[in-house]
Design an enzyme around this catalytic site. Structure first.
Site, short mmCIF file in Angstrom:
data_model
loop_
_atom_site.label_atom_id
_atom_site.label_comp_id
_atom_site.label_asym_id
_atom_site.label_seq_id
_atom_site.Cartn_x
_atom_site.Cartn_y
_atom_site.Cartn_z
N SER A 147 0.26 -14.88 -18.52
CA SER A 147 0.31 -16.34 -18.45
C SER A 147 0.17 -16.78 -17.01
O SER A 147 0.49 -16.02 -16.08
CB SER A 147 1.66 -16.83 -19.01
OG SER A 147 1.87 -18.19 -18.70
N TYR A 160 10.67 -17.05 -18.89
CA TYR A 160 9.33 -16.67 -19.37
C TYR A 160 8.46 -16.21 -18.21
O TYR A 160 7.82 -15.15 -18.27
CB TYR A 160 8.70 -17.87 -20.07
CG TYR A 160 7.33 -17.62 -20.66
CD1 TYR A 160 7.19 -17.01 -21.91
CD2 TYR A 160 6.18 -18.02 -19.99
CE1 TYR A 160 5.94 -16.80 -22.46
CE2 TYR A 160 4.92 -17.81 -20.53
CZ TYR A 160 4.81 -17.20 -21.77
OH TYR A 160 3.55 -16.98 -22.31
#
Length: 240
Positions: A147, A160
């Site tokens: 990501s 995250y």
């Protein structure tokens, strides 16, 4: 973008295969002839996608250590080996998203358990099968879905982002170490997608500003093919 890709006989495992990017990957890989096994936690969803696509569904949680070897055994048994592992399953950590100072230790542990340790453990458990594919003259590849949160410091995305940053660096190190075994490892960022995970993180986001998971899956498959040197070689009699 290629549309006539033939993946006949390629053996692929996908985690998080019943929604978002994982589901799009399972659908596109099977449609292109790949032999696919996928993992997800909810039995009804696994059964539904297995029936729809013909892929082998595995009900398990990659965030649980005790589930890893049963997953690996089912993958290799159902596919007869393994050429490509796509570690796609992801956890946000705290929901709603929270500043790190407000993040419970258990929520950080949960993100690490899925995004980092789950990918590490499953890759380790399937490393022998991937190495065997390489020895047989087949391709051997691990794709870890990363990501932009792995490189950009977004407030509220600490659990995250930290887990994905660790995954990206782990991938780079392992790629260097695994060269002797003929295995490649890639960390790929599919971009911001219109998926249930993104909606959970940012429920007010405009879906029209997000990439469709089907497009992201097609891009991942193209990058996968670029990293498969054996499959990229022209077959006998093929025109250059």
């Amino acid at each position: 973008m290629q549309t006539n890709i033939d993946l006949q006989g390629l053996r692929v495992a996908v985690t998080g295969g019943t929604s978002g990017l994982g589901l799009a990957l399972v659908r596109q890989l099977t449609a292109k002839g790949a032999c696919v096994a996928f993992v997800a936690r909810t039995a009804t969803n696994v059964e539904r996608i297995a029936d729809e696509t013909g892929a082998h569904g595995i009900v398990a949680d990659v965030g649980k250590k005790e589930d890893i070897y049963p997953i690996a055994l089912q993958v290799t048994a159902s596919l007869g080996g393994l050429d490509v592992l796509i570690n796609n399953a992801s956890s946000l950590g705290p929901v709603p998203l929270a500043l790190l100072a407000d993040t419970e230790c258990e929520d950080l542990e949960g993100a690490l358990a899925v995004n980092l340790l789950g990918a590490f453990r499953l890759t380790k458990a399937l490393f022998g099968a991937l190495a065997a594919s390489a020895r047989e003259g087949r391709d051997a590849l691990v794709i870890n879905i990363s990501s932009d949160a792995a490189v950009n410091a977004y407030p509220d995305w600490g659990a995250y982002g930290a887990s994905k940053a660790a995954l990206a660096h782990l991938t780079a190190i392992w790629n260097e170490e695994a060269k002797a075994d003929g295995i490649r490892l890639l960390a790929l960022d599919p971009g911001d997608m219109d998926t249930p995970l993104h909606a959970l993180a940012l429920p007010n986001a405009d879906p029209s500003t997000l990439k469709a998971p089907e497009l992201a899956a097609a891009e991942i498959i193209e990058k996968m093919l670029d990293a498969l040197p054996v499959r990229a070689q022209p077959t006998a009699g093929a025109h250059a």
